[in-house]
Design a protein around this motif. Structure first.
Motif, short mmCIF file in Angstrom:
data_model
loop_
_atom_site.label_atom_id
_atom_site.label_comp_id
_atom_site.label_asym_id
_atom_site.label_seq_id
_atom_site.Cartn_x
_atom_site.Cartn_y
_atom_site.Cartn_z
N ALA A 26 0.84 -1.20 0.00
CA ALA A 26 0.00 0.00 0.00
C ALA A 26 0.88 1.25 0.00
O ALA A 26 1.94 1.26 0.61
N ILE A 27 0.42 2.26 -0.70
CA ILE A 27 1.00 3.61 -0.64
C ILE A 27 -0.16 4.56 -0.42
O ILE A 27 -1.02 4.71 -1.28
N ASP A 28 -0.21 5.13 0.76
CA ASP A 28 -1.28 6.04 1.14
C ASP A 28 -0.71 7.46 1.14
O ASP A 28 -0.09 7.88 2.11
N LYS A 29 -0.91 8.17 0.04
CA LYS A 29 -0.34 9.51 -0.10
C LYS A 29 -0.96 10.50 0.87
O LYS A 29 -0.27 11.37 1.40
N GLU A 30 -2.25 10.34 1.13
CA GLU A 30 -2.92 11.27 2.04
C GLU A 30 -2.36 11.17 3.47
O GLU A 30 -2.10 12.18 4.12
#
Length: 151
Positions: A75-79
């Motif tokens: 996962a990459i959660d930019k927020e």
């Protein structure tokens, strides 16, 4: 003593949260030049840098011993400036049935913190908690912080 565990640490950094997250979320291969004493190389095996599903292999040194970990970017959660890596091959799986590392950069007022979370399941009760590995990533992040504030 349980086989499933979670280990967390937070460290204060001076670099902006966005820049710190950008390295972990999109350019983890730069860690070999930022922290060459710890990270020998970071290779992309599948996918593209900065994308979920990419497979990355880390070659690193702890206490003078070479280690390898192949991870998938789960996962990459930019927020929330978080990246989740799941180990799929390598030395860690000699001791752990499963191992995830989550790095999150958190702005709290005028300060920025990096939180590392390890979620793991030991193969047996004799396996130690990965405290040494946590210390390793904390020191590596201090080197990244120094690099980013000097840039």
């Amino acid at each position: 003593m349980g086989l499933v565990g979670k280990l967390e640490a937070e460290i204060l950094i001076l670099a902006p949260a966005d820049k710190f997250h950008e390295v972990w979320g999109g350019r983890p291969h730069h860690m070999s030049s930022v922290s060459p004493g710890k990270i020998q190389k970071v290779d992309l095996h599948e996918g593209d840098w900065g994308t979920v599903g990419s497979v990355i292999e880390w070659s690193y040194v702890i206490d003078g011993k070479n280690h390898v970990a192949k991870e998938i970017v789960e996962a990459i959660d930019k927020e929330n400036k978080a990246v989740t890596f799941k180990v799929i091959e390598g030395d860690l799986l000699k001791e752990y049935k499963s191992f995830k590392a989550i790095v999150q950069t958190i702005s709290k007022g005028e300060t920025t913190w990096v939180r590392w979370t390890f979620e793991y399941e030991k193969l047996n009760k004799e396996i130690s908690t990965p405290v040494k590995l946590l210390g390793f990533v904390i020191h590596m992040n201090e080197e990244l912080d120094d690099h980013l504030i000097q840039a």
